[in-house]
Design a protein around this motif. Structure first.
Motif, PDB file in Angstrom:
ATOM      1  N   PRO A 185      39.427  30.722  23.188  1.00  0.00           N
ATOM      2  CA  PRO A 185      39.243  31.634  22.041  1.00  0.00           C
ATOM      3  C   PRO A 185      39.862  33.012  22.239  1.00  0.00           C
ATOM      4  O   PRO A 185      40.427  33.579  21.294  1.00  0.00           O
ATOM      5  CB  PRO A 185      37.718  31.708  21.906  1.00  0.00           C
ATOM      6  CG  PRO A 185      37.239  30.390  22.420  1.00  0.00           C
ATOM      7  CD  PRO A 185      38.158  30.047  23.552  1.00  0.00           C
ATOM      8  N   ASN A 186      39.780  33.546  23.444  1.00  0.00           N
ATOM      9  CA  ASN A 186      40.335  34.890  23.671  1.00  0.00           C
ATOM     10  C   ASN A 186      41.855  34.908  23.611  1.00  0.00           C
ATOM     11  O   ASN A 186      42.461  35.980  23.466  1.00  0.00           O
ATOM     12  CB  ASN A 186      39.865  35.431  25.025  1.00  0.00           C
ATOM     13  CG  ASN A 186      40.426  34.654  26.201  1.00  0.00           C
ATOM     14  OD1 ASN A 186      40.380  33.420  26.199  1.00  0.00           O
ATOM     15  ND2 ASN A 186      40.958  35.331  27.198  1.00  0.00           N
ATOM     16  N   GLU A 187      42.493  33.737  23.733  1.00  0.00           N
ATOM     17  CA  GLU A 187      43.950  33.661  23.683  1.00  0.00           C
ATOM     18  C   GLU A 187      44.481  33.515  22.260  1.00  0.00           C
ATOM     19  O   GLU A 187      45.691  33.622  22.040  1.00  0.00           O
ATOM     20  CB  GLU A 187      44.444  32.489  24.528  1.00  0.00           C
ATOM     21  CG  GLU A 187      44.199  32.652  26.021  1.00  0.00           C
ATOM     22  CD  GLU A 187      44.632  31.439  26.808  1.00  0.00           C
ATOM     23  OE1 GLU A 187      45.259  31.613  27.869  1.00  0.00           O
ATOM     24  OE2 GLU A 187      44.329  30.302  26.374  1.00  0.00           O
ATOM     25  N   ILE A 188      43.612  33.244  21.306  1.00  0.00           N
ATOM     26  CA  ILE A 188      44.044  33.109  19.915  1.00  0.00           C
ATOM     27  C   ILE A 188      43.965  34.484  19.267  1.00  0.00           C
ATOM     28  O   ILE A 188      42.913  34.932  18.813  1.00  0.00           O
ATOM     29  CB  ILE A 188      43.185  32.080  19.161  1.00  0.00           C
ATOM     30  CG1 ILE A 188      43.238  30.727  19.859  1.00  0.00           C
ATOM     31  CG2 ILE A 188      43.660  31.945  17.711  1.00  0.00           C
ATOM     32  CD1 ILE A 188      42.347  29.665  19.237  1.00  0.00           C
ATOM     33  N   ASP A 189      45.091  35.156  19.242  1.00  0.00           N
ATOM     34  CA  ASP A 189      45.193  36.523  18.739  1.00  0.00           C
ATOM     35  C   ASP A 189      45.702  36.488  17.302  1.00  0.00           C
ATOM     36  O   ASP A 189      46.850  36.104  17.044  1.00  0.00           O
ATOM     37  CB  ASP A 189      46.148  37.327  19.622  1.00  0.00           C
ATOM     38  CG  ASP A 189      46.219  38.806  19.242  1.00  0.00           C
ATOM     39  OD1 ASP A 189      45.671  39.173  18.184  1.00  0.00           O
ATOM     40  OD2 ASP A 189      46.842  39.566  19.995  1.00  0.00           O
ATOM     41  N   LEU A 190      44.854  36.869  16.355  1.00  0.00           N
ATOM     42  CA  LEU A 190      45.228  36.800  14.945  1.00  0.00           C
ATOM     43  C   LEU A 190      46.422  37.696  14.632  1.00  0.00           C
ATOM     44  O   LEU A 190      47.132  37.460  13.649  1.00  0.00           O
ATOM     45  CB  LEU A 190      44.041  37.180  14.060  1.00  0.00           C
ATOM     46  CG  LEU A 190      42.755  36.351  14.226  1.00  0.00           C
ATOM     47  CD1 LEU A 190      41.784  36.666  13.097  1.00  0.00           C
ATOM     48  CD2 LEU A 190      43.031  34.857  14.295  1.00  0.00           C
ATOM     49  N   ASN A 191      46.666  38.681  15.470  1.00  0.00           N
ATOM     50  CA  ASN A 191      47.831  39.540  15.262  1.00  0.00           C
ATOM     51  C   ASN A 191      49.145  38.822  15.558  1.00  0.00           C
ATOM     52  O   ASN A 191      50.220  39.356  15.280  1.00  0.00           O
ATOM     53  CB  ASN A 191      47.718  40.797  16.132  1.00  0.00           C
ATOM     54  CG  ASN A 191      46.594  41.710  15.685  1.00  0.00           C
ATOM     55  OD1 ASN A 191      46.365  41.875  14.494  1.00  0.00           O
ATOM     56  ND2 ASN A 191      45.869  42.283  16.631  1.00  0.00           N
ATOM     57  N   ASN A 192      49.057  37.614  16.134  1.00  0.00           N
ATOM     58  CA  ASN A 192      50.258  36.818  16.413  1.00  0.00           C
ATOM     59  C   ASN A 192      50.659  35.915  15.249  1.00  0.00           C
ATOM     60  O   ASN A 192      51.579  35.111  15.381  1.00  0.00           O
ATOM     61  CB  ASN A 192      50.050  35.965  17.662  1.00  0.00           C
ATOM     62  CG  ASN A 192      50.050  36.793  18.933  1.00  0.00           C
ATOM     63  OD1 ASN A 192      50.656  37.859  18.994  1.00  0.00           O
ATOM     64  ND2 ASN A 192      49.359  36.311  19.959  1.00  0.00           N
TER      65      ASN A 192
END
Length: 297
Positions: free
Chosen positions: A138-145
């Motif tokens: 979850p911490n690797e899924i960055d919505l800014n990407n």
């Protein structure tokens, strides 16, 4: 339970190698002391008391048998676990029949109870049915990407196995070619390379073969590609049913290409972030592990 042991398919490029890698990473992310061993590893000095094992049938021949341990077994022959009176549960894939309580994997009976999203438990056969997930924690899924459509991209990358769905993939590839786009399939990519290819792809898509469409199999590719920041297309009605507005659907691969381009051009960055957040919340291996641990506990 002191340690988690992922057994088999260690860095071997097999489909289940990617699955085991994702479980390994997710258990570590959740704070568990986690190890990954193969059949040929020297484990003579390792203390296997009070471990949780996860393995798959093709690679479990030399797995340590220990009465203090618990075993999660994916489509595995059970004789030695039963003969040694070991504590185990079966791990099976979610299929659309699960929604009607039907266990197609083991007893063909109407014995499933829903215990979570796309997750069902069969007490009779000690089987949990759930799909795979994205390899990202979850911490690797960055919505800014989140990435919007880039018409300057000419290549469409399809990462992973394609034997079951080759015919339908070819239809999609032909449609892409007719629009002057290159459709490129690749296997054996690292998770990092997989993400990079999807992020520089004109569109992101998962194509199922007829059998997977019929049984409603949920591929990890859909969850992965969305988590990498891309809207993703599917020709599977059941994938559409489960993912709803977060995927682009057409049963015809040729029409799916056209629809993907059309929707991508009009989608907002919030649409993409919404799909990413849905995967982040519901479809990581942390979700899958929590389902397993709830049953085991």
């Amino acid at each position: 339970m002191n340690k988690v042991i992922i057994w088999g398919h260690k860095n071997n490029g097999h489909t289940h190698g990617y699955i085991h890698s994702s479980y390994f990473k997710a258990f570590k992310y959740m704070g568990y002391e986690t190890y990954w061993f193969d059949n040929n590893d020297d484990v003579s000095n390792f203390n296997f008391d009070n471990c949780l094992f996860l393995t798959e049938d093709q690679v479990q021949s030399n797995i340590p048998l220990n009465k203090t341990c618990k075993y999660i077994l994916h489509h595995t022959k059970l004789d030695k676990y039963i003969d040694n009176n070991l504590d185990f549960i079966n791990l099976a894939n979610y299929l659309k029949y699960c929604d009607n309580g039907i266990d197609e994997a083991y007893n063909k009976g109407n014995s499933l109870v829903k215990i979570g999203e796309c997750c069902f438990w069969d007490k009779k056969t000690k089987t949990i049915h759930q799909p795979w997930a994205t390899d990202l924690t979850p911490n690797e899924i960055d919505l800014n990407n989140a990435l919007q459509y880039n018409e300057n991209f000419n290549d469409i990358y399809y990462v992973g196995s394609s034997h079951e769905n080759r015919g339908n993939i070819q239809l999609f590839a032909n449609s892409a070619k007719s629009h002057g786009k290159n459709f490129i399939t690749t296997r054996g990519s690292s998770d990092k390379d997989n993400m990079e290819l999807i992020r520089k792809s004109l569109v992101s898509v998962d194509i199922r073969g007829d059998w997977h469409k019929e049984c409603g199999y949920l591929p990890c590719r859909v969850f992965k590609n969305i988590s990498y920041g891309r809207l993703t297309g599917t020709n599977s009605e059941n994938v559409k049913k489960i993912m709803g507005e977060h995927v682009i659907y057409d049963s015809n691969p040729v029409e799916l290409f056209n629809k993907l381009i059309e929707v991508e051009k009009t989608s907002t960055i919030d649409d993409i972030k919404g799909a990413m957040n849905h995967v982040k919340t519901h479809h990581t291996y942390v979700n899958r592990i929590n389902n397993l641990l709830n049953i085991i506990k």
